[in-house]
Structures are given as C-alpha cells and as structure tokens.
Design a protein around this motif. Structure first.
Motif, PDB file in Angstrom:
ATOM      1  N   TYR A  49       0.843  -1.196   0.000  1.00 26.60           N
ATOM      2  CA  TYR A  49       0.000   0.000   0.000  1.00 26.60           C
ATOM      3  C   TYR A  49       0.883   1.254   0.000  1.00 26.60           C
ATOM      4  N   ASP A  50       1.891   1.253   0.892  1.00 23.92           N
ATOM      5  CA  ASP A  50       2.769   2.424   1.010  1.00 23.92           C
ATOM      6  C   ASP A  50       3.405   2.770  -0.324  1.00 23.92           C
ATOM      7  N   SER A  51       3.930   1.736  -1.018  1.00 19.44           N
ATOM      8  CA  SER A  51       4.632   2.102  -2.247  1.00 19.44           C
ATOM      9  C   SER A  51       3.642   2.536  -3.314  1.00 19.44           C
ATOM     10  N   ALA A  52       2.421   1.997  -3.274  1.00 17.09           N
ATOM     11  CA  ALA A  52       1.407   2.494  -4.210  1.00 17.09           C
ATOM     12  C   ALA A  52       1.061   3.960  -3.909  1.00 17.09           C
ATOM     13  N   TYR A  53       0.871   4.264  -2.621  1.00 16.06           N
ATOM     14  CA  TYR A  53       0.567   5.655  -2.254  1.00 16.06           C
ATOM     15  C   TYR A  53       1.733   6.569  -2.602  1.00 16.06           C
ATOM     16  N   ALA A  54       2.964   6.085  -2.341  1.00 16.92           N
ATOM     17  CA  ALA A  54       4.141   6.916  -2.604  1.00 16.92           C
ATOM     18  C   ALA A  54       4.268   7.237  -4.088  1.00 16.92           C
ATOM     19  N   LEU A  55       3.663   6.410  -4.948  1.00 15.70           N
ATOM     20  CA  LEU A  55       3.684   6.691  -6.385  1.00 15.70           C
ATOM     21  C   LEU A  55       2.519   7.592  -6.792  1.00 15.70           C
ATOM     22  N   GLY A  56       1.828   8.122  -5.814  1.00 14.86           N
ATOM     23  CA  GLY A  56       0.767   9.081  -6.116  1.00 14.86           C
ATOM     24  C   GLY A  56      -0.602   8.460  -6.330  1.00 14.86           C
ATOM     25  N   MET A  57      -0.733   7.160  -6.080  1.00 13.07           N
ATOM     26  CA  MET A  57      -2.047   6.543  -6.266  1.00 13.07           C
ATOM     27  C   MET A  57      -2.961   6.929  -5.110  1.00 13.07           C
ATOM     28  N   ASN A  58      -4.249   7.083  -5.423  1.00 14.66           N
ATOM     29  CA  ASN A  58      -5.198   7.275  -4.333  1.00 14.66           C
ATOM     30  C   ASN A  58      -5.644   5.900  -3.837  1.00 14.66           C
ATOM     31  N   LYS A  59      -6.512   5.904  -2.836  1.00 11.87           N
ATOM     32  CA  LYS A  59      -6.874   4.627  -2.213  1.00 11.87           C
ATOM     33  C   LYS A  59      -7.516   3.666  -3.213  1.00 11.87           C
ATOM     34  N   GLY A  90       9.475  11.297  -4.982  1.00 14.27           N
ATOM     35  CA  GLY A  90       9.640   9.852  -5.119  1.00 14.27           C
ATOM     36  C   GLY A  90      10.145   9.286  -3.809  1.00 14.27           C
ATOM     37  N   MET A  91       9.691   8.063  -3.493  1.00 10.87           N
ATOM     38  CA  MET A  91      10.204   7.457  -2.269  1.00 10.87           C
ATOM     39  C   MET A  91      10.562   6.006  -2.535  1.00 10.87           C
ATOM     40  N   VAL A  92      11.715   5.597  -1.998  1.00 11.26           N
ATOM     41  CA  VAL A  92      12.150   4.211  -2.136  1.00 11.26           C
ATOM     42  C   VAL A  92      12.308   3.639  -0.733  1.00 11.26           C
ATOM     43  N   PHE A  93      11.810   2.404  -0.557  1.00 15.86           N
ATOM     44  CA  PHE A  93      11.777   1.801   0.773  1.00 15.86           C
ATOM     45  C   PHE A  93      12.836   0.705   0.917  1.00 15.86           C
ATOM     46  N   GLN A 149      19.027  -5.814  -7.701  1.00 18.48           N
ATOM     47  CA  GLN A 149      18.322  -5.476  -8.946  1.00 18.48           C
ATOM     48  C   GLN A 149      16.931  -4.937  -8.649  1.00 18.48           C
ATOM     49  N   LYS A 150      16.243  -5.578  -7.696  1.00 21.30           N
ATOM     50  CA  LYS A 150      14.900  -5.101  -7.332  1.00 21.30           C
ATOM     51  C   LYS A 150      14.961  -3.661  -6.838  1.00 21.30           C
ATOM     52  N   GLN A 151      15.966  -3.385  -6.017  1.00 26.08           N
ATOM     53  CA  GLN A 151      16.039  -2.048  -5.451  1.00 26.08           C
ATOM     54  C   GLN A 151      16.343  -1.019  -6.542  1.00 26.08           C
ATOM     55  N   ARG A 152      17.164  -1.398  -7.532  1.00 26.74           N
ATOM     56  CA  ARG A 152      17.412  -0.459  -8.635  1.00 26.74           C
ATOM     57  C   ARG A 152      16.131  -0.231  -9.432  1.00 26.74           C
ATOM     58  N   VAL A 153      15.348  -1.297  -9.612  1.00 27.67           N
ATOM     59  CA  VAL A 153      14.065  -1.122 -10.306  1.00 27.67           C
ATOM     60  C   VAL A 153      13.148  -0.202  -9.493  1.00 27.67           C
ATOM     61  N   ALA A 154      13.161  -0.385  -8.171  1.00 29.81           N
ATOM     62  CA  ALA A 154      12.311   0.469  -7.325  1.00 29.81           C
ATOM     63  C   ALA A 154      12.707   1.936  -7.482  1.00 29.81           C
ATOM     64  N   ILE A 155      14.003   2.186  -7.609  1.00 26.06           N
ATOM     65  CA  ILE A 155      14.460   3.564  -7.805  1.00 26.06           C
ATOM     66  C   ILE A 155      13.975   4.083  -9.160  1.00 26.06           C
TER      67      ILE A 155
END
Lengths: 224, 257
Positions: A123-133, B85-88, B146-152
């Motif tokens: 969910y977090d990464s979807a929201y972080a990409l600007g998606m709404n709920k 942008g945010m990467v976790f 590789q996954k983390q580079r894709v996430a970036i």
C-alpha cells in the motif's frame, strides 16, 4: 441373471435418474457458490474494516455459521423458520439460502485472509507513487488477492458440492436418495445393488470434483 | 545546488500514542541538495521521511514542498506525492507485474501519460541502471540489488523533484549494496534533490552535502559531512560514530598487547 449385479445400473432409466439426482445437488451448490462469491468478497472487505462494531458483527456471524453443523442450519431453515413464520419456502430454496449463508462466511474469511496477507508496504509504495486509495486497491491489492483467492475459491466449490449431499435430509431427492430408491426397488433381484449403486455415486462425485481440484492445483502452481 | 528552498519542515511533531517520535524538527532542503539523515535506530529517521510524503500525518508543524503544504487530505496529497519519489527498504515491487509494468503503472494510471511515452522513459532509465534486459522479468526473478534499482527507476519514472530514500540498502546482501549506492551517487551528480536515511557511513560521507544527526526525535547536529565525521560537536554524535569504529579499537588494543 446370476451376473455381478452391475446391470442394475442400466435397468430402465436408472443411470439417467442417478445423473438427474447428481444435477440436483450440483445445481444447489453452483447457485450457492455463485451467490457466495460476490457476497463473500463484500463480507471479507467488511471484516477488514477497523471498527469494533463491524468487527463484532462479522465475528458473531462467522462463528455462528461455522460452529453450527450445516445439517442443523438446514433443519432450522427448513423446519424451523419456515414453519415459525409461516413462510412457504421449498426445500430447494431453503438449501440454497443455507449454503449461501455458509459459503458467504467461508468465502468472506478467505477474502479477509487474502487481503490482510498483502503487506502494508505494498500500500505504502502504491501511495508513494501518487495513487489514491481506489487506485492502490484496484491496481495493486485486488490483482494480488485474486491470485491467492482463485484456488481457494475452487476448493470451496468442491467442499460445497460434497456438503450439499446433506439436502437429502430435508427431503430433496438428490443422487443419494435416488440411489437408495434404486437399491430398495431391486432388493430381491439384485442383492448386490448397494455396492454398484453407491460405487457409481462415488464415481460421479469424483468426476464432478476431481477436474475442479486439478484446476485449483494448476492455478496454484502457475501463480506461485 | 541552488538557493531555492524545495522542501521545508517547520516544528514537526509526530506522536504514536504517548510516544513522541519526532519532537520539533526544523529542516530546509534546497534544490539539488543531498541531505543525509543519520541517527541510532528508533530515533525517528524513517518517520521523518514518511511524514515528508504524507504517509504519516504530523501532529504539529508544517511541511512545505515548493511552498505547498503537505497534509494528508485526499486529492492534494496524491498530486504532491507525484513530485516526491520514495524508495523503501523492502523494495516493494508489485509481484504480479513484470518490471516494465511495475515502472509504467503509476505514470500511466496516475499521471495519465500514454503507455508509449511511459515505456520509452522506463527503458531509458532501466538502461541507465544496467537492467534493460530484465524489463520482461518478474520481480521474483531478480536479486535484491536489482529489485532495489528497479524500485528507484519506478520512482524516477514519475519525474519527481525530490527523492526520499529510506534505508534502501539495509535489506541487501553486502555485495549488492554497491550497485544501488552507485545509482544514487549518479542521481546526486545529476542534481536531484535527495533526502537519504542510511547506515552506510562511508556512503553518507561521499554523497552528502549536509548531514543531519537525529536522536530522540530531535536534530542534535547539522553540519557538513567532513565536519561531522572528523569533528562531531555533540557527545551523542561522538557515541554514535563510535559504534562504527569497532574494528579500529580492536586493532589498537592488539597493538597495545
């Protein structure tokens, strides 16, 4: 006529009658599954709401349905409720109602399990990409839950088909009942009829459920 | 680095129940600046980043991006997040989509760009991180690095103005850390505004324009990387850096024996 007795299956319309009996249970199961799946999806989403009241309601429903044997539910619906309120429900309709209530509870629990198994970070990464709920739910959560759910739903269907054999006890003439009638009618001519008739029923159930189980297994492998 | 303030945090307070995680944070990030946030675990670094793109709602204080306030109210926040942008730590690619679809999902569905446009950009970015041949692969077929580079790349494809990195190498095997850090270094060289939380001290020193040292929800020290690593002013910063100097102390002891 001193054969093995297998001929009893092919006397008159016997085999056709068995198939018709099977169709009675299959029809009840399929209608119940078709109703349970959408209702169960809604119920599963309802169960994930973080609110003490909705949680309590869904808990009570789930536990009541699960604790009670389906047979008791059937008796309550067919003999109890219809008589008490004077409703004129046919046995078929009662069976569909009971198995839909049961299927909704089971399906709801599967949906709930699949939903909470999606990590919070998705969910977090979807929201972080600007998606709404709604977008996060539709593009990220639902496709992932679907994959987990389809094999489970198919399993539920086979359980439903097997469990609906109980409807014989509220007077529905399904495959077991037809079998009993055939056996009784041929008691003297074919003493071994029980073996062949029940054997045939076993095979019919197997043929109805096995392809469904195989499908579930294949989907499970494919989406691992 | 320019003088324009891109991200401005003022008096930020964040509580979880009775625990105060962030206790009055003031922080300015200029355009093109790379700020590295350091601090012991549980000091609120990640929470600070999560507040910066509205994943957590601050109890007090304001966060401004280009002068616009970040609050968690619906429509506005989704627009602001497209600029951040945010990467976790745990990459969090979408397991049901292949790499190229992971990257283009948000540009197409959120920014309403054409599939073609998004894919062209995605391919360019993938080439930059050396993963062009993986575009049809699924996340489970990739290594952690590789996954983390894709996430970036996925975050970059939204054309953000600021990038937040939350311990992006913490879950990686040591030999994969480098490939991810190199991508970040390159980004910094191209002038991306970045806020980085990391435990890689060498990397912090190399990439940062400024180090912000956080402890118990407060900024304890804020200085240049050289100053921070060679001459930390506060005792807490000294203690913190000491925990990374383990090997050195041991070899000194050996010499003494």
């Amino acid at each position: 006529m001193q054969g093995s007795g297998i001929e009893v299956l092919f006397l008159g319309r016997n085999f056709l009658r068995l198939l018709e009996g099977l169709w009675v249970t299959l029809r009840i199961s399929l209608i119940a599954v078709l109703l349970s799946v959408p209702l169960g999806i809604l119920f599963g989403m309802f169960m994930t709401i973080k609110n003490p009241i909705t949680k309590a309601i869904s808990r009570v429903y789930l536990e009541c349905i699960r604790i009670m044997p389906q047979l008791v539910l059937l008796f309550i619906a067919y003999f109890g409720v219809t008589r008490a309120f004077g409703w004129n429900l046919s046995a078929d309709i009662s069976a569909v109602i009971v198995f839909t209530l049961w299927g909704t509870a089971e399906m709801g629990d599967l949906v709930r399990g699949a939903l909470i198994s999606i990590p919070k970070h998705q969910y977090d990464s979807a929201y972080a990409l600007g998606m709404n709920k709604i977008q996060a739910f539709g593009y990220v959560v639902v496709p992932q839950t679907m994959r987990r759910l389809i094999p489970l739903t198919i399993n539920l269907t086979t359980r439903m088909i097997k469990t609906t054999s109980l409807v014989v006890l509220i007077g529905i003439t399904e495959v077991l009942k037809v079998g009993k009638q055939i056996i009784d009618a041929n008691r003297f001519d074919y003493p071994t009829a029980a073996l062949w008739v029940y054997g045939a029923i076993f095979l019919l159930y197997f043929l109805a459920c096995w392809p469904i189980s195989m499908l579930a297994k294949r989907l499970e492998k494919q989406w691992r | 680095m320019e003088d324009k303030v891109q991200l401005e945090v003022t008096g930020l307070v964040k509580k979880f129940g009775d625990d105060t995680i962030l206790d009055g944070i003031d922080l300015c990030v200029h355009k093109g600046e790379v700020v590295v946030v350091l601090g012991p675990s549980g000091c609120g670094k990640s929470t600070l980043l999560r507040c910066m793109n509205g994943l957590e709602t601050a109890n007090e204080g304001t966060i401004l991006l280009d002068g616009e306030e970040i609050s968690s109210d619906g429509k506005k926040i989704t627009q602001l997040r497209q600029k951040i942008g945010m990467v976790f730590q745990s990459y969090d690619l979408f397991p049901h989509k292949n790499i190229i679809d992971n990257i283009t999902l948000a540009p197409v569905k959120v920014q309403k760009r054409t599939k073609k446009d998004a894919e062209e950009q995605a391919e360019k970015l993938l080439a930059r991180v050396g993963l062009s041949e993986k575009k049809k692969a699924f996340p489970r077929e990739l290594s952690g690095g590789q996954k983390q580079r894709v996430a970036i790349v996925r975050a970059l494809c939204m054309k953000p103005e600021v990038m937040l990195f939350d311990e992006v190498t913490a879950a990686l095997d040591p030999e994969m850390v480098r490939e991810v850090l190199d991508v970040m270094l390159e980004l910094a060289e191209q002038g991306m505004t970045m806020v980085i939380v990391t435990h890689e001290m060498q990397f912090a020193r190399a990439i940062a324009d400024r180090i912000v040292f956080l402890d118990n929800g407060k900024i304890v020290e804020e200085t240049t990387p050289d100053e921070f690593f060679t001459n930390p002013k506060t005792q807490r910063a000294k203690d913190f850096l000491h925990t990374f100097a383990y090997e050195k102390r041991r070899s000194e002891n050996n010499n003494a024996v």
